[in-house]
Design a protein around this motif. Sequence first.
Motif, mmCIF file in Angstrom:
data_model
loop_
_atom_site.group_PDB
_atom_site.id
_atom_site.type_symbol
_atom_site.label_atom_id
_atom_site.label_comp_id
_atom_site.label_asym_id
_atom_site.label_seq_id
_atom_site.Cartn_x
_atom_site.Cartn_y
_atom_site.Cartn_z
ATOM 1 N N ASN A 157 0.933 -1.184 0.021
ATOM 2 C CA ASN A 157 -0.086 -0.052 0.069
ATOM 3 C C ASN A 157 0.826 1.357 -0.060
ATOM 4 O O ASN A 157 1.720 1.456 0.914
ATOM 5 C CB ASN A 157 -0.772 -0.010 1.336
ATOM 6 N N ILE A 158 1.056 2.030 -1.015
ATOM 7 C CA ILE A 158 1.878 3.056 -1.344
ATOM 8 C C ILE A 158 1.759 4.078 -0.098
ATOM 9 O O ILE A 158 2.805 4.611 0.300
ATOM 10 C CB ILE A 158 1.738 3.751 -2.587
ATOM 11 N N ASP A 159 0.360 4.189 0.357
ATOM 12 C CA ASP A 159 0.437 5.350 1.499
ATOM 13 C C ASP A 159 1.387 4.910 2.563
ATOM 14 O O ASP A 159 1.685 5.562 3.544
ATOM 15 C CB ASP A 159 -1.012 5.459 1.853
ATOM 16 N N PHE A 160 0.974 3.463 2.947
ATOM 17 C CA PHE A 160 1.903 2.925 3.957
ATOM 18 C C PHE A 160 3.422 3.080 4.080
ATOM 19 O O PHE A 160 4.046 3.521 4.637
ATOM 20 C CB PHE A 160 1.444 1.518 4.118
ATOM 21 N N LEU A 161 3.887 2.491 2.776
ATOM 22 C CA LEU A 161 5.427 2.676 2.330
ATOM 23 C C LEU A 161 5.804 4.160 2.481
ATOM 24 O O LEU A 161 6.726 4.594 3.274
ATOM 25 C CB LEU A 161 5.768 2.343 1.045
ATOM 26 N N LYS A 162 5.049 5.033 2.162
ATOM 27 C CA LYS A 162 5.345 6.750 2.169
ATOM 28 C C LYS A 162 5.512 6.954 3.564
ATOM 29 O O LYS A 162 6.555 7.637 3.981
ATOM 30 C CB LYS A 162 4.080 7.625 1.835
ATOM 31 N N MET A 163 4.653 6.514 4.435
ATOM 32 C CA MET A 163 4.762 6.851 5.978
ATOM 33 C C MET A 163 5.945 6.360 6.664
ATOM 34 O O MET A 163 6.680 6.695 7.390
ATOM 35 C CB MET A 163 3.382 6.268 6.491
ATOM 36 N N ASN A 192 11.639 10.711 1.090
ATOM 37 C CA ASN A 192 10.428 10.953 0.301
ATOM 38 C C ASN A 192 10.188 10.218 -0.743
ATOM 39 O O ASN A 192 11.080 9.491 -1.532
ATOM 40 C CB ASN A 192 10.533 12.538 -0.419
ATOM 41 N N LEU A 193 8.998 9.542 -0.690
ATOM 42 C CA LEU A 193 8.606 8.627 -1.936
ATOM 43 C C LEU A 193 7.586 9.249 -2.941
ATOM 44 O O LEU A 193 6.945 9.947 -2.718
ATOM 45 C CB LEU A 193 7.959 7.346 -1.095
ATOM 46 N N SER A 194 8.126 8.951 -4.251
ATOM 47 C CA SER A 194 7.139 9.539 -5.184
ATOM 48 C C SER A 194 6.944 8.205 -6.105
ATOM 49 O O SER A 194 7.753 7.128 -5.937
ATOM 50 C CB SER A 194 7.917 10.508 -6.186
ATOM 51 N N ASN A 235 1.007 -2.533 -11.246
ATOM 52 C CA ASN A 235 2.428 -2.444 -11.406
ATOM 53 C C ASN A 235 2.821 -1.011 -11.172
ATOM 54 O O ASN A 235 2.135 0.018 -11.894
ATOM 55 C CB ASN A 235 3.136 -2.926 -12.500
ATOM 56 N N TYR A 236 3.745 -0.520 -10.228
ATOM 57 C CA TYR A 236 4.046 0.715 -9.775
ATOM 58 C C TYR A 236 5.656 0.967 -9.900
ATOM 59 O O TYR A 236 6.159 -0.167 -9.429
ATOM 60 C CB TYR A 236 3.628 1.363 -8.542
ATOM 61 N N ILE A 237 6.143 1.969 -9.980
ATOM 62 C CA ILE A 237 7.545 2.193 -9.779
ATOM 63 C C ILE A 237 7.790 3.291 -8.814
ATOM 64 O O ILE A 237 6.993 4.310 -8.961
ATOM 65 C CB ILE A 237 8.381 2.561 -11.184
ATOM 66 N N ILE A 238 8.320 3.134 -7.524
ATOM 67 C CA ILE A 238 8.297 4.050 -6.496
ATOM 68 C C ILE A 238 10.053 4.449 -6.406
ATOM 69 O O ILE A 238 10.862 3.639 -6.714
ATOM 70 C CB ILE A 238 7.889 3.548 -5.104
ATOM 71 N N LYS A 239 10.105 5.654 -6.234
ATOM 72 C CA LYS A 239 11.524 6.309 -6.033
ATOM 73 C C LYS A 239 11.579 6.784 -4.695
ATOM 74 O O LYS A 239 10.865 7.731 -4.286
ATOM 75 C CB LYS A 239 11.707 7.256 -7.117
#
Length: 348
Positions: A318-324, A332-334, A342-346
Motif C-alpha cells: 500500500n503506497i500510503d503505508f510505504l510513504k509513511m 520522500n517517496l514518489s 504495477n508501480y515504480i516507486i522512487k
Amino acid sequence: MNHSYSISEVANVFNITTNKIRYYEKKGLLKPLRDSNNEYRKFNDEDIMTLQLILLYRSIGLSISDIKDIIENKTNKNYLNHFNDQWEIVNDEIQRLTIVRDSLENILDKLYMKDECGLDSDILDVIKRANKISDVKNNWKDKWNFNDWAKNYDKAIVEDRGEVKIYKNYNLILDKVYNLASKNNKKGLKFLEIGVGTGNLSSKFLKNNCDIVGIDQSREMLRIAKKKYPKLKVRLGEFLKIPYSDKSFDIIVSTYAFHHLNENEKVIAIEEMIRVLKNDGKIIIGDLMFKDVDDKRFIFKSLTKGQIEEVEDEYYSNIDFLKMEFRRFDKNLSYERIDMFNYIIKII
Ligand SMILES: C[S@@+](CC[C@H](N)C(=O)[O-])C[C@H]1O[C@@H](n2cnc3c(N)ncnc32)[C@H](O)[C@@H]1O
C-alpha cells in the motif's frame, strides 16, 4: 621428494597440540600412514596440506563434518553449498549480535538517564521489542518455492499465465527502473539489487559497467543468474537480513520481489535498506502495489474470485503505508503507475 613428519613435528609447525591432530584423525579428516616398526604416525606433505586446510576452514567457523565433506568431495557445487551455508550462518549471527548490541545501547542510555523507579519494565520493553524484530527477521519463509521456479522463471514471464497478467509490462518496468536508477549519476557508484532472480535487471547495469551486486534468497535463482551472466556478482541474501555493512550502497533497486513480504516484514526490510544505503542514496522499486486502501477496495470490485485469490496469495504494498514508513527516515517517496498493479516507486 615426499617428507615424513612425526606428530610432534607437525604440532610444532602449526603451533597446535598433538591431541588436536589426533582428534582430526579420529574424525576422519586426516589419515596419516603408520610406521610398520613402531606404529607411530607418519605425516607426508599431502597430510600437511590437508591439516593447513582444516585449520583455515576451522578459522572461518566451518564445522568438522562440513570440512570432512569438502575434503572428500572437491567439486565446485559442493564448495558453493558449504560456503553459502557458512555465509548464511555468519550473516545471521551478525544480525543477531547487532540487535543485541542495539538493545544494550538503548538499555544503557536508560540506565544512565534515570534513577531506579520503573527501570525493570523499561528494560523488559527494550528486550521484548528486540525479540520481536528477531522473530520477524528469522521467520520469513519462501512459501512460493522459488528454487523450483528458477529454471522456468524467464519462460513464465513471457507466458504470463497468471490471472492478473502482472508481467505484461515486464520489460518496460525493468527499463524504467534502470533508467531512473542510473540517471544523473556520478562514476563509481555502488548498486545493490534485492531479489535479483535470474539477473534480468542487474544485467542492464552490468552491460553499462556499473558496480552491482545482486542478492536473492534462492540459491537456484542465483545459479541461473550466474549461468546467464557469468560476470554478475551474486550473493545469498534476504530483504530482512541484507548481508552487507551499514552505508555500503549508493543505489538500491528491486523488481517484482518486495511483494513477498507482509506489512510487518516490509517495516523491517525498509529499516534494512536504509541501513545499507548511504545518506544521500536512492531506492527504486518496481513492484505490485495499491495506492491506498480505497484504491484496493475499488480495484477488487472489478476482479474475479480467481484474480482476487491470486492477488491475495502475495502482499501487494500500500503506497500510503510505504510513504509513511520511509518518512520515518526522512526519505520522500514518489511514484509512477504503470498498469493496474504495477508501480515504480522512487525513494530519495
Ligand atoms: C518474481 S521473482 C523476481 C525476480 C527479478 N527481480 C525480476 O524482476 O525478474 C522474485 C524474486 O525475489 C526473490 N525474493 C523473494 N522474497 C525475497 C526476500 N525476502 N529476500 C530476498 N529475495 C527474495 C525470489 O527468490 C525471487 O528470485
